[in-house]
Every structure is written in structure tokens, then in C-alpha cells.
Design an enzyme around this catalytic site. Structure first.
Site, PDB file in Angstrom:
ATOM      1  N   SER A 144       0.933  -1.177   0.115  1.00  0.00           N
ATOM      2  CA  SER A 144      -0.095   0.138  -0.003  1.00  0.00           C
ATOM      3  C   SER A 144       0.878   1.147  -0.071  1.00  0.00           C
ATOM      4  O   SER A 144       1.928   1.136   0.322  1.00  0.00           O
ATOM      5  CB  SER A 144      -0.763   0.115   1.314  1.00  0.00           C
ATOM      6  N   TYR A 157      -2.440  -1.284  10.601  1.00  0.00           N
ATOM      7  CA  TYR A 157      -2.400  -1.156   8.947  1.00  0.00           C
ATOM      8  C   TYR A 157      -1.137  -0.867   8.461  1.00  0.00           C
ATOM      9  O   TYR A 157      -0.220  -1.329   7.781  1.00  0.00           O
ATOM     10  CB  TYR A 157      -3.588  -0.604   8.177  1.00  0.00           C
TER      11      TYR A 157
HETATM   12  P1  NAI Z   1     -11.239  -6.077  -0.948  1.00  0.00           P
HETATM   13  O1  NAI Z   1     -11.694  -6.049   0.663  1.00  0.00           O
HETATM   14  O2  NAI Z   1     -12.034  -5.726  -1.664  1.00  0.00           O
HETATM   15  O3  NAI Z   1     -10.426  -7.401  -1.254  1.00  0.00           O
HETATM   16  C1  NAI Z   1      -9.879  -8.090  -0.219  1.00  0.00           C
HETATM   17  C2  NAI Z   1      -9.981  -9.847  -0.510  1.00  0.00           C
HETATM   18  O4  NAI Z   1      -9.118 -10.341   0.262  1.00  0.00           O
HETATM   19  C3  NAI Z   1     -11.384 -10.008  -0.262  1.00  0.00           C
HETATM   20  O5  NAI Z   1     -11.763 -10.857  -1.308  1.00  0.00           O
HETATM   21  C4  NAI Z   1     -11.394 -10.816   1.230  1.00  0.00           C
HETATM   22  O6  NAI Z   1     -12.553 -11.657   1.437  1.00  0.00           O
HETATM   23  C5  NAI Z   1     -10.072 -11.407   1.095  1.00  0.00           C
HETATM   24  N1  NAI Z   1      -9.401 -11.681   2.325  1.00  0.00           N
HETATM   25  C6  NAI Z   1      -9.073 -10.837   3.458  1.00  0.00           C
HETATM   26  N2  NAI Z   1      -8.908 -11.374   4.429  1.00  0.00           N
HETATM   27  C7  NAI Z   1      -8.602 -12.818   4.132  1.00  0.00           C
HETATM   28  C8  NAI Z   1      -7.927 -13.728   4.628  1.00  0.00           C
HETATM   29  N3  NAI Z   1      -7.712 -13.776   5.961  1.00  0.00           N
HETATM   30  N4  NAI Z   1      -7.860 -14.979   4.054  1.00  0.00           N
HETATM   31  C9  NAI Z   1      -8.239 -15.045   2.837  1.00  0.00           C
HETATM   32  N5  NAI Z   1      -8.931 -14.034   1.995  1.00  0.00           N
HETATM   33  C10 NAI Z   1      -9.014 -12.897   2.781  1.00  0.00           C
HETATM   34  O7  NAI Z   1      -9.714  -5.194  -0.838  1.00  0.00           O
HETATM   35  P2  NAI Z   1      -8.923  -4.727  -2.317  1.00  0.00           P
HETATM   36  O8  NAI Z   1      -9.197  -3.087  -2.234  1.00  0.00           O
HETATM   37  O9  NAI Z   1      -9.278  -5.287  -3.375  1.00  0.00           O
HETATM   38  O10 NAI Z   1      -7.453  -4.735  -1.569  1.00  0.00           O
HETATM   39  C11 NAI Z   1      -6.777  -5.859  -1.967  1.00  0.00           C
HETATM   40  C12 NAI Z   1      -5.304  -5.591  -1.260  1.00  0.00           C
HETATM   41  O11 NAI Z   1      -4.912  -4.402  -1.608  1.00  0.00           O
HETATM   42  C13 NAI Z   1      -5.178  -5.681   0.263  1.00  0.00           C
HETATM   43  O12 NAI Z   1      -3.983  -6.221   0.699  1.00  0.00           O
HETATM   44  C14 NAI Z   1      -5.233  -3.974   0.620  1.00  0.00           C
HETATM   45  O13 NAI Z   1      -4.418  -3.825   1.766  1.00  0.00           O
HETATM   46  C15 NAI Z   1      -4.630  -3.467  -0.788  1.00  0.00           C
HETATM   47  N6  NAI Z   1      -4.572  -2.149  -0.866  1.00  0.00           N
HETATM   48  C16 NAI Z   1      -5.952  -1.657  -1.611  1.00  0.00           C
HETATM   49  C17 NAI Z   1      -6.160  -0.364  -1.607  1.00  0.00           C
HETATM   50  C18 NAI Z   1      -7.369   0.123  -2.265  1.00  0.00           C
HETATM   51  O14 NAI Z   1      -7.444   1.384  -2.348  1.00  0.00           O
HETATM   52  N7  NAI Z   1      -8.280  -0.628  -2.358  1.00  0.00           N
HETATM   53  C19 NAI Z   1      -5.120   0.657  -1.517  1.00  0.00           C
HETATM   54  C20 NAI Z   1      -3.659   0.089  -0.925  1.00  0.00           C
HETATM   55  C21 NAI Z   1      -3.929  -1.161  -0.583  1.00  0.00           C
END
Ligand code: NAI
Length: 256
Positions: A144, A157
Site C-alpha cells: 500500500s 495497517y
Molecule cells: P477487498 O476487501 O475488496 O478484497 C480483499 C479480498 O481479500 C477479499 O476478497 C477478502 O475476502 C480477502 N481476504 C481478506 N482477508 C482474508 C483472509 N484472511 N484469507 C483469505 N482471504 C482474505 O480489498 P482490495 O481493495 O481489493 O485490496 C486488496 C489488497 O490491496 C489488500 O492487501 C489491500 O490492503 C491492498 N490495498 C488496497 C487499496 C485500495 O484502495 N483498494 C489501497 C492500498 C492497498
């Protein structure tokens, strides 16, 4: 481009958001995909159909990657599905908004175990496999902008993503002799379900956009394109780096 012909990729947390975009992008360039989430649902089913329609194979393996044994089992089960894994994308991540003084140990563990501990031991399991079969490997971690810049009220975080920055810097050196590359992708504000509250709140959104030189949120596909680059042979001399996908957010300058 078919940069991932005969390659197999495991993408954690890939049933929605950035992870789903990564899975589809890698498949569109020839990879077979192991999808992951805590449990199988209709989104996983939809992605399997989408990837299969692209002529690639896709399977879902359920695992909560916040527990060490689960993530080790996930990697080993994923290897068994198509006989190998070449690319590990550690995408699953969680965030919690808390005043620092109120954070409980459980809340801290929820964030750190998913965003750092699970990744640590997932990489360890993957590299053990690469070493025992004398195979090269590629790891891309979803970090991130908060591996670099502060985010008040998200201390755990920031600690997890800051830890991921140093994990990647460190492992690049330790894993290079095994022919394993490792890099981070650092998204800024991306339009995914994790940002639902932000997208729905016009006032807050305007405040966020003020800090983004490109004046827009990113798309999951913008992040997936950089993940694909880092996972491909185009990045064969790239390891231990972080690539920011943030519309200029991290190092922006605000006119006074
Ligand atoms: P999201 O919440 O839409 O998707 C995350 C996915 O990971 C979900 O499908 C969730 O069920 C799964 N997940 C969470 N914990 C889990 C676990 N313990 N075991 C298995 N699956 C698990 O999030 P998004 O936005 O797609 O984020 C993905 C990555 O990108 C994360 O690591 C987040 O920190 C990072 N990120 C996202 C940003 C954003 O603006 N969307 C910005 C910076 C980083």
C-alpha cells in the site's frame, strides 16, 4: 501478449477487488489460476467461468490466510491442483479504522496476521517448494502507499504494510540465490469494495481526490497491470522494489 504461457499463479484474496483483477489479468496473458478466499461463493464461481471462457484453467482453494498452518496448506494444496506454482500474488489484506488508544489485541492481530504473518509464512512455503524442485519463482505482495506514508487511525495497517516493505527488501537478497524474485505493488486509492464508505461519501471523496495529482481513484485493473509486469519475465532484473500505483499520491506537492 502471452507472457504467462504454461505458468500457474496463486492469487490470495482473489474473489473481488484487486485480487480478482490480478487473476483475470494473469489469465488473459496465459496463466492458469488458483483463486483463494475464505470460502467458496458465487463470485469465485463467476471468476472460474470467466477464466475458463478465456481458455485457461481456474480452481478455487478456500483458506483463511491469517493463520500460518492455513496458508502453508493453501500453498501446498495449490501446488497439487495443476502440479506446480510459478507465481505467488499475496493480495489478501484487511484494514481497520481505530484510534490508537482503543485498539485491542484481537484487532491488532486481525490486521497483522492477514497482512504480514500470513504473507511471511506463505512465501516461506512457496520458496521451500521452489528450492526443493530447483525451480525459479516470483512473488508479488500487495502492499500500500501506507508502507511509505502515514494514515492516522490505521496504525496496525501501516505497521503491517511498513513491515511488508522491509520483508520484501530483505527477502530479495536472501532469495536471489534461489532464483526467486520478490516485489511489492503499492496501490493508492483504488475503487474496490474495501473503499465502499469512501466512494459513497462525496465530501470525503473530494478531500481524498485533492491529494491525488491525477484527481481520480485508480481501477483494480491499473494495479493488476503492474502486478503482471512484475510477475513476468519483463521484470527479470527487478527484485526488492515497490512499484506505486497511486496517481501521484505518495510524493505529491500541494500548492499553498
Ligand atoms: P477487498 O476487501 O475488496 O478484497 C480483499 C479480498 O481479500 C477479499 O476478497 C477478502 O475476502 C480477502 N481476504 C481478506 N482477508 C482474508 C483472509 N484472511 N484469507 C483469505 N482471504 C482474505 O480489498 P482490495 O481493495 O481489493 O485490496 C486488496 C489488497 O490491496 C489488500 O492487501 C489491500 O490492503 C491492498 N490495498 C488496497 C487499496 C485500495 O484502495 N483498494 C489501497 C492500498 C492497498
Amino acid at each position: 501478449m502471452n507472457r504467462f504461457e504454461n505458468k500457474i499463479a496463486l492469487v490470495t484474496g482473489s474473489t473481488q477487488g484487486i485480487g480478482a483483477a490480478c487473476a483475470v489479468r494473469l489469465a488473459s496473458e496465459g496463466a492458469d489460476i488458483i483463486l483463494n478466499g475464505r470460502k467458496f461463493d458465487e463470485r469465485a464461481e463467476g471468476l472460474i467461468s470467466q477464466i475458463t471462457a478465456m481458455g485457461r484453467r481456474a480452481t478455487f482453494v478456500a483458506a483463511d490466510v491469517s493463520a500460518t498452518q492455513n496458508v502453508v496448506n493453501l500453498v501446498n494444496d495449490a501446488i497439487k491442483v495443476y502440479g506446480s506454482i510459478d507465481i505467488l500474488v499475496n493480495n489478501a489484506g484487511v484494514e481497520k479504522n481505530h484510534n490508537f488508544l482503543d485498539v485491542t489485541e484481537d484487532e491488532y492481530d486481525f490486521v497483522m496476521d492477514t497482512n504480514l504473518k500470513g504473507i511471511f509464512f506463505g512465501i516461506q512455503a512457496f520458496v521451500k517448494y521452489c528450492v526443493s524442485y530447483n525451480k525459479p519463482g516470483v512473488v508479488v505482495n500487495m502492499s500500500s502507499v501506507h508502507e511509505e506514508i502515514i494514515f492516522p487511525h490505521f496504525a496496525a495497517y501501516c505497521a503491517s504494510k511498513g513491515g511488508l516493505k522491509m520483508l520484501t527488501r530483505n527477502l530479495a537478497t536472501e532469495l536471489a540465490p534461489f532464483n526467486v524474485r520478490i516485489n511489492n505493488v503499492a496501490p493508492g486509492a483504488i475503487s474496490t469494495p474495501i473503499n465502499h464508505a469512501l466512494i459513497e461519501n462525496a465530501e470525503l471523496l473530494e478531500k481524498v481526490l485533492k491529494n491525488i495529482p491525477m484527481k481520480k481513484l485508480g481501477k483494480p485493473e491499473d494495479v493488476a497491470a503492474v502486478v503482471a509486469f512484475l510477475a513476468s519475465a519483463d521484470a527479470e532484473y527487478v527484485t526488492g522494489s515497490t512499484y506505486f500505483v497511486d496517481g501521484g499520491l505518495t510524493y505529491h506537492y500541494e500548492e499553498q
